[in-house]
Motif scaffolding. Structure first.
Motif, short mmCIF file in Angstrom:
data_model
loop_
_atom_site.label_atom_id
_atom_site.label_comp_id
_atom_site.label_asym_id
_atom_site.label_seq_id
_atom_site.Cartn_x
_atom_site.Cartn_y
_atom_site.Cartn_z
N VAL A 196 0.84 -1.19 0.00
CA VAL A 196 0.00 0.00 0.00
C VAL A 196 0.88 1.25 0.00
N TYR B 142 -1.62 -1.20 -4.12
CA TYR B 142 -2.78 -0.32 -3.97
C TYR B 142 -2.33 1.09 -3.60
N ALA C 253 -3.69 4.12 -1.49
CA ALA C 253 -4.70 4.45 -0.47
C ALA C 253 -4.92 5.96 -0.46
N TRP D 155 -12.78 -0.75 -2.10
CA TRP D 155 -11.62 -1.25 -2.81
C TRP D 155 -11.96 -1.13 -4.30
#
Length: 139
Positions: free
Chosen positions: A57, A95, A97, A136
């Protein structure tokens, strides 16, 4: 030492509430003579048969004066990390965030929709006040 994003602890709490275990803070990768520090590594048990799901992340606050400039910087970093993870055969999904308000202002317009349509960019959208994950993308 690189400074952590203002939402670093918020994202950790949100991931923990969503049953993720933080495995690396930061997630370190060496490529040649360079050492990269991605914000977090995390994993979550899917089921006994399927094993664990592992992610990396990168956290971005999008608090600059220009959301386009913030987006350009975040995408550049995201793409570099994505390519490094692929080159090193690190089996983790990357990912980005971002807080919910940034998702609304940056990814709900034409530029953001173009970036999300091919599913190359993966997002974790979190509520910075309640410290929870809202969505998500892709789900």
């Amino acid at each position: 030492m690189a400074q952590k994003d203002i939402y670093h602890e918020t994202v950790i709490k949100a991931l923990n509430k969503d049953d993720w275990k933080i495995t690396d803070d930061p997630f370190r990768v060496r490529i040649g003579t360079k050492r990269l520090k991605m914000d977090l590594g995390a994993e979550r048990l899917i089921s006994a048969e399927k094993g664990t799901r592992k992610i990396v992340v990168e956290i971005k606050s999008f608090v600059g004066r220009s959301d386009v400039k913030d987006l350009q910087q975040a995408l550049g970093q995201y793409m570099m990390y994505y390519q490094v993870l692929m080159a090193k055969n690190i089996d983790r999904k990357l990912y980005l965030a971002i807080p919910y308000r940034s998702y609304n202002t940056t990814f709900q317009n034409e530029i953001g929709q173009i970036l999300l349509q091919n599913e190359l960019l993966h997002l974790i959208v979190f509520d910075e006040e309640q410290e929870v994950i809202i969505k998500w993308i892709p789900s």
